[in-house]
Design a protein around this motif. Structure first.
Motif, mmCIF file in Angstrom:
data_model
loop_
_atom_site.group_PDB
_atom_site.id
_atom_site.type_symbol
_atom_site.label_atom_id
_atom_site.label_comp_id
_atom_site.label_asym_id
_atom_site.label_seq_id
_atom_site.Cartn_x
_atom_site.Cartn_y
_atom_site.Cartn_z
ATOM 1 N N ASP A 1 0.822 -1.184 -0.092
ATOM 2 C CA ASP A 1 -0.097 -0.088 -0.079
ATOM 3 C C ASP A 1 0.684 1.409 0.040
ATOM 4 O O ASP A 1 1.399 1.604 0.960
ATOM 5 N N LEU A 2 1.013 1.673 -1.207
ATOM 6 C CA LEU A 2 1.902 2.802 -1.312
ATOM 7 C C LEU A 2 1.017 4.442 -0.959
ATOM 8 O O LEU A 2 1.943 5.228 -0.837
ATOM 9 N N SER A 3 -0.201 4.410 -0.592
ATOM 10 C CA SER A 3 -1.033 5.183 -0.572
ATOM 11 C C SER A 3 -1.107 5.802 1.013
ATOM 12 O O SER A 3 -1.713 6.972 1.182
ATOM 13 N N VAL A 4 -0.429 5.178 1.839
ATOM 14 C CA VAL A 4 -0.589 5.259 3.389
ATOM 15 C C VAL A 4 -0.034 6.817 3.616
ATOM 16 O O VAL A 4 -0.721 7.426 4.624
ATOM 17 N N ALA A 5 0.859 7.262 3.090
ATOM 18 C CA ALA A 5 1.669 8.867 3.642
ATOM 19 C C ALA A 5 0.264 9.758 2.990
ATOM 20 O O ALA A 5 0.191 10.711 3.384
ATOM 21 N N LEU B 1 -4.175 13.235 3.985
ATOM 22 C CA LEU B 1 -5.824 13.760 3.715
ATOM 23 C C LEU B 1 -6.241 13.525 5.075
ATOM 24 O O LEU B 1 -7.118 14.530 5.565
ATOM 25 N N ALA B 2 -5.892 12.735 6.157
ATOM 26 C CA ALA B 2 -6.333 12.679 7.370
ATOM 27 C C ALA B 2 -6.066 14.015 8.222
ATOM 28 O O ALA B 2 -6.816 14.550 8.954
ATOM 29 N N GLY B 3 -4.835 14.405 8.096
ATOM 30 C CA GLY B 3 -4.354 15.856 8.696
ATOM 31 C C GLY B 3 -5.105 17.131 8.219
ATOM 32 O O GLY B 3 -5.550 17.620 9.004
ATOM 33 N N ALA B 4 -5.397 16.984 6.819
ATOM 34 C CA ALA B 4 -5.891 17.990 6.013
ATOM 35 C C ALA B 4 -7.465 18.144 6.623
ATOM 36 O O ALA B 4 -7.996 19.269 7.043
ATOM 37 N N LEU B 5 -8.104 16.969 6.644
ATOM 38 C CA LEU B 5 -9.354 16.668 7.165
ATOM 39 C C LEU B 5 -9.787 17.059 8.569
ATOM 40 O O LEU B 5 -10.519 17.913 9.051
ATOM 41 N N LEU C 1 -2.100 7.037 -4.260
ATOM 42 C CA LEU C 1 -0.821 7.992 -3.841
ATOM 43 C C LEU C 1 -1.275 9.432 -4.002
ATOM 44 O O LEU C 1 -1.269 10.488 -3.177
ATOM 45 N N SER C 2 -1.285 9.427 -5.474
ATOM 46 C CA SER C 2 -1.534 10.861 -5.962
ATOM 47 C C SER C 2 -2.966 11.308 -5.752
ATOM 48 O O SER C 2 -2.965 12.468 -5.615
ATOM 49 N N LEU C 3 -3.855 10.453 -5.991
ATOM 50 C CA LEU C 3 -5.318 10.784 -5.888
ATOM 51 C C LEU C 3 -5.531 11.452 -4.449
ATOM 52 O O LEU C 3 -6.142 12.416 -4.132
ATOM 53 N N TYR C 4 -5.086 10.676 -3.289
ATOM 54 C CA TYR C 4 -5.528 11.049 -1.904
ATOM 55 C C TYR C 4 -4.748 12.201 -1.411
ATOM 56 O O TYR C 4 -5.125 13.242 -0.836
ATOM 57 N N ARG C 5 -3.525 12.411 -1.962
ATOM 58 C CA ARG C 5 -2.731 13.672 -1.715
ATOM 59 C C ARG C 5 -3.259 14.642 -2.472
ATOM 60 O O ARG C 5 -3.630 15.859 -1.766
ATOM 61 N N GLY C 6 -3.748 14.516 -3.559
ATOM 62 C CA GLY C 6 -4.697 15.592 -4.322
ATOM 63 C C GLY C 6 -5.730 16.126 -3.471
ATOM 64 O O GLY C 6 -6.034 17.260 -3.181
ATOM 65 N N LEU C 7 -6.543 14.939 -2.952
ATOM 66 C CA LEU C 7 -7.763 15.458 -2.145
ATOM 67 C C LEU C 7 -7.529 16.139 -0.971
ATOM 68 O O LEU C 7 -8.258 17.177 -0.493
ATOM 69 N N ALA C 8 -6.081 16.071 -0.213
ATOM 70 C CA ALA C 8 -5.713 16.647 0.988
ATOM 71 C C ALA C 8 -5.653 18.034 0.324
ATOM 72 O O ALA C 8 -6.034 19.093 1.294
ATOM 73 N N ALA D 1 -2.003 21.154 11.024
ATOM 74 C CA ALA D 1 -2.622 20.409 9.722
ATOM 75 C C ALA D 1 -2.185 21.107 8.581
ATOM 76 O O ALA D 1 -2.616 22.138 8.237
ATOM 77 N N ARG D 2 -1.642 20.161 7.591
ATOM 78 C CA ARG D 2 -1.197 20.645 6.363
ATOM 79 C C ARG D 2 -1.402 19.538 5.243
ATOM 80 O O ARG D 2 -1.377 18.292 5.749
ATOM 81 N N ALA D 3 -1.757 20.012 4.144
ATOM 82 C CA ALA D 3 -2.070 18.974 3.121
ATOM 83 C C ALA D 3 -0.822 18.173 2.664
ATOM 84 O O ALA D 3 -0.643 17.160 2.336
ATOM 85 N N ASP D 4 0.297 18.714 2.836
ATOM 86 C CA ASP D 4 1.550 17.915 2.692
ATOM 87 C C ASP D 4 2.327 17.288 3.793
ATOM 88 O O ASP D 4 3.427 17.041 3.684
ATOM 89 N N ASN D 5 1.491 17.119 4.950
ATOM 90 C CA ASN D 5 2.005 16.280 5.989
ATOM 91 C C ASN D 5 2.459 14.912 5.493
ATOM 92 O O ASN D 5 1.815 14.369 5.032
#
Lengths: 338, 512
Positions: free
Chosen positions: A76-80, A85-89, A137-144, A246-250
């Motif tokens: 699962d490469l999307s964890v970070a 995303l969790a931080g941003a939310l 990975l790209s998608l969820y970071r984008g959502l953040a 909380a930042r999107a790039d956490n």
């Protein structure tokens, strides 16, 4: 005929070499520790070690479900990105006036959903997890970034923030590492002492045979991806509180440190082999190295070089050792014949 | 026929060769001589050392003592490349071609003819390949990709490759294990062509009748030692078996008479579009029912659908009166079904996993329950159960924690049987239960199936081995092109009646 002694050690698929690899990593851990004490006088102090452990919390927590996934031959490469995303939310909802007690379950649910999406893409559509999670990975970071943009939210309630920066009273152990220890025991039991754990090794080693033995391969994979997402989201909350921001790039790029720790711990990237004990050593080793580099003011770029090298070394070494052993085995009988 | 020693030295020979792997002595003073123009059989049970002989000829292994001789001169093969250069070619049971390259490219891999510009000369290559196939008397298109070729055709490509390399010695390691009757006949024709052209050929097969049909002399191994080399003329199959096992073999088909009980497996109008159509039959407790037919008739597919690893489109399956949901092996197992699949290495076993874990894999829940309260599995319970089944099936192993991949084929099959019998099923489906295993183990598997039926299990057996079908089955169901075309009771089942139905030449009694 049936001479059935056998030891209980080294029972998991092809464990012979891995058990030794565990030992190697643990020895390396000890060496790095004492080497570190020699280089930096502050390194061995309780305060620093406590800080180093706390700093490791997110990686350590995420490494647990990641171990199970890699044993199943998945990744699962999307964890970070889920962490981000969790931080941003968390930040967005806090800003919107939600109670922190309500934010956490909501964020965890989103994390689990992210994992579930990964899992469904892998199990329903039969896509390789590497490809799926590079995508998400790209998608969820984008959502953040969609959720929080480039702003930073701070001022979280102190009593929660403190939990991520202080130690369990009377010990130098940070709360998140105490939680990790507890979850590590549970994970180790699941992997090494339950039917589901047996099934995971079988799935990773030979999925078709596992399926023919009546194991619900897809269900197990799906559940693991969901747990991975959930854990990453929880780590995202911890990360946000720990940095008070909380930042999107956490946690950008954190997934590589997690995977490096798992592989360094001797889990075979092809699945079917590995022990949780090895992964714990791997996690601690990565943590100590990061801390050591930080103490010596090594630039973050170099830190990422070190992580990268470790990843390669951890994958390469067992293979090289295996090749050397094979060659020796081939040479020996030939030499004996003369 | 070469009964007396020919004047010329053998093309290729092992002389007094010994070879050990760790503590295991694989070969002990083995001598085997391959003469030009002769097909030499190598017989022995699994684990007798046949593979080690093949690999020594192929340059994969070097003898610990003794020597390899080429045309009478001692040679040392430092690797398969040396053996290849000396004109030794090995045809394995399952060839490994490059699936995306054409047949011709596979034959001339690394030696492709070039045009004057240095580009690969496809025309010349295709012509050369076509020429090879003509010499072998087979119809294959050199342009066709290797993907999708049958195993038989792949072997022919390997043989063509060997000839194009000017091979003088051909080692055939169980080439017929996965072939149909017609394919075997073609392979034999090709082999005889090569024999007449002066090749020395070593042939390995578990099917004794093939050895008698094709070969002139036989060397027998038992537990890594040389038992004898003798002309096949004047030898009987029983003689050969006795040399292989070193004792009188128990009856190969020890079928017990059992009065059939109630219906345990009921399959009604089962259909999977494009694969099989309208298949209906029943298996009673105490019965062994064989599902016969040519390869590709849909037998394995029916079994896979019944067990739920494949879907079905219409129809229903009942086990002991319980209707199974489609496509759920877990539900099938809970209802009392067990399925020993055809592909042992991919589907039957997790090769890297230990013997005990493989046996336990089908009973994770019951192991947990037997381990006491809580979700954990006790290693001792797991090991005890595995040991219990290993002993019952007379598995030969050194430690239960050894990877199952180190066992011989016959012993691997016993582990598969153990892991399924440990679920205490009421219906056992076995797909090619004795393929690629030696006669000794084969007789054991047959005795086991017979005992299981006697103990009230319903057994559905898929087999391409006709003597096995006739020897073991109470009833023979025959499939042809996806349909059940005949049901033949034991008394009327003969090779002719089964083959006639399997090839669609005769429609027997309509199946239920």
């Amino acid at each position: 005929m049936a001479e059935a002694t056998g030891t209980v050690r080294g029972r998991d698929a092809g464990a012979g070499r891995l058990v030794r690899w565990d030992v190697v990593v643990t020895a390396l851990l000890v060496a790095v520790f004492f080497g570190g004490v020699g280089i930096s006088p502050d390194f061995g102090g309780t305060d620093n070690l406590s800080f180093a452990l706390g700093d490791l919390g997110e990686i350590a927590l995420i490494a647990l479900p990641m171990t199970l996934l890699v044993v199943c031959g998945q990744v699962d490469l999307s964890v970070a990105s889920v962490l981000g995303l969790a931080g941003a939310l968390t930040g967005r909802l806090w800003e919107a006036g939600w109670a922190f007690e309500a934010i956490v379950p909501a964020v965890l649910a989103v994390g689990a959903l992210c994992g579930l999406i990964n899992g469904l893409l892998v199990t329903r559509l039969g896509l390789p997890s590497l490809a799926v999670t590079i995508g998400t990975l790209s998608l969820y970071r984008g959502l953040a970034y969609v959720v929080l943009g480039t702003e930073a939210v701070s001022q979280f309630p102190a009593r929660y923030a403190e939990l991520t920066t202080t130690a369990v009273p009377g010990t130098p152990i940070p709360y998140q590492i105490a939680l990790f220890a507890l979850l590590a025991v549970v994970t180790a039991l699941v992997l090494h002492a339950t039917g589901v754990g047996r099934a995971m090794f079988a799935i990773g080693a030979q999925e078709d045979a596992a399926f023919h033995a009546g194991i619900r391969v897809k269900r197990i994979k799906l559940a693991l991806f969901a747990v991975s997402g959930l854990t990453a989201a929880f780590a995202g909350v911890v990360y946000t509180l720990r940095y008070g921001s909380a930042r999107a790039d956490n946690g950008m790029g954190l997934e590589l440190a997690v995977i490096a720790a798992v592989l360094l711990g001797g889990v075979d990237f092809n699945g079917g082999k590995g022990t949780l004990g090895g992964v714990i050593s791997g996690v601690l080793l990565i943590g100590l190295l990061r801390n050591l580099l930080m103490l010596n003011d090594v630039a973050t770029e170099i830190q990422s070089v070190v992580t990268g090298l470790l990843l390669i070394v951890s994958v390469l070494t067992p293979r090289l050792v295996g090749m050397a052993r094979e060659r020796r085995a081939r040479r020996r009988p030939a030499a004996a014949s003369t | 026929m070469n009964t007396s020693a020919p004047p010329t030295p053998p093309r290729l020979a092992l002389v007094n060769v010994s070879k050990a792997f760790g503590a295991v002595q694989a070969l002990r003073g083995v001598t085997i001589e391959l003469y030009a123009g002769e097909v030499h059989a190598l017989a022995g049970e699994n684990g007798a050392g046949k593979s080690t002989v093949v690999k020594t000829f192929a340059g994969v292994h070097r003898p610990d003592s003794g020597e390899v001789r080429l045309d009478g001169e001692p040679v040392v093969f430092n690797g398969p490349a040396d053996a290849q250069a000396a004109g030794v070619a090995v045809i394995y049971q399952e060839p490994t071609l490059f699936p995306d390259l054409s047949v011709a490219e596979n034959i001339f891999m690394g030696r492709q003819p070039r045009t004057s510009l240095g580009r690969i000369d496809r025309k010349a290559m295709h012509a050369a390949a076509a020429d090879l196939f003509a010499r072998l008397g087979v119809a294959l298109d050199p342009r066709q990709p290797a993907r999708g070729l049958s195993i038989a055709d792949q072997q022919v490509v390997e043989i063509a490759k060997a000839i194009s390399r000017d091979a003088k010695v051909l080692i055939m390691d169980e080439p017929t294990a996965a072939l149909t009757g017609q394919e075997v006949a073609r392979l034999f024709a090709v082999t005889r062509t090569l024999q007449q052209a002066g090749c020395a050929i070593l042939f390995i097969s578990h099917r004794l009748e093939e050895i008698f049909e094709l070969c002139q002399r036989v060397t027998t191994l038992r537990d890594g030692t040389w038992v004898g080399t003798e002309p096949l003329d004047g030898l009987t199959a029983d003689d050969l078996v006795q040399r292989m096992v070193g004792r009188e073999l128990e009856e190969l088909y020890p079928k017990q008479e059992v009065a059939p009980g109630p219906v345990a497996l009921k399959v009604s109008r089962l259909t999977r579009e494009g694969v099989f159509t309208d298949v209906s039959f029943q298996v009673r407790r105490g019965e062994i029912v064989a599902l016969a037919g040519l390869v590709g008739a849909g037998r394995s597919e029916v079994a896979r659908a019944i067990f739920g690893v494949d879907r079905w489109d219409a129809g229903e399956v009942e086990v002991d009166g319980t209707r199974l949901p489609p496509a759920s092996p877990t539900a099938a197992m809970a209802a009392g079904l067990a399925f020993v699949p055809e592909d042992r290495r991919q589907q039957g076993l997790v090769m890297d996993m230990s013997i005990e874990r493989n046996i336990g894999l089908t009973q994770l829940r019951s192991l947990r329950r037997a381990s006491g309260p809580g979700p954990l599995i006790s290693r001792r319970v797991e090991r005890d159960r595995a040991r219990d089944w290993a002993l019952r099936l007379q598995l030969k192993f050194s430690r239960l924690s050894d990877a199952v991949g180190v066992l011989s084929g016959g012993n691997q099959q016993k582990v598969v049987l153990a892991k399924w019998l440990a679920t205490e099923p009421s219906v056992l489906i076995v797909d090619e239960p004795t393929r690629g295993i030696d006669v000794g183990t084969k007789a054991e598997v047959h005795r086991l199936l017979s005992e299981l039926a006697a103990r009230n299990m319903a057994v559905l057996m898929i087999s391409s081995d006709l003597p096995e079908v006739l020897g073991m089955a109470d009833r023979v169901l025959v499939m042809h092109e996806g349909r059940l075309v005949a049901e033949i009771p034991r008394a009327e089942a003969t090779e002719e009646s089964v083959m006639a139905a399997a090839t669609g030449r005769r429609v027997g009694k309509e199946a239920a």
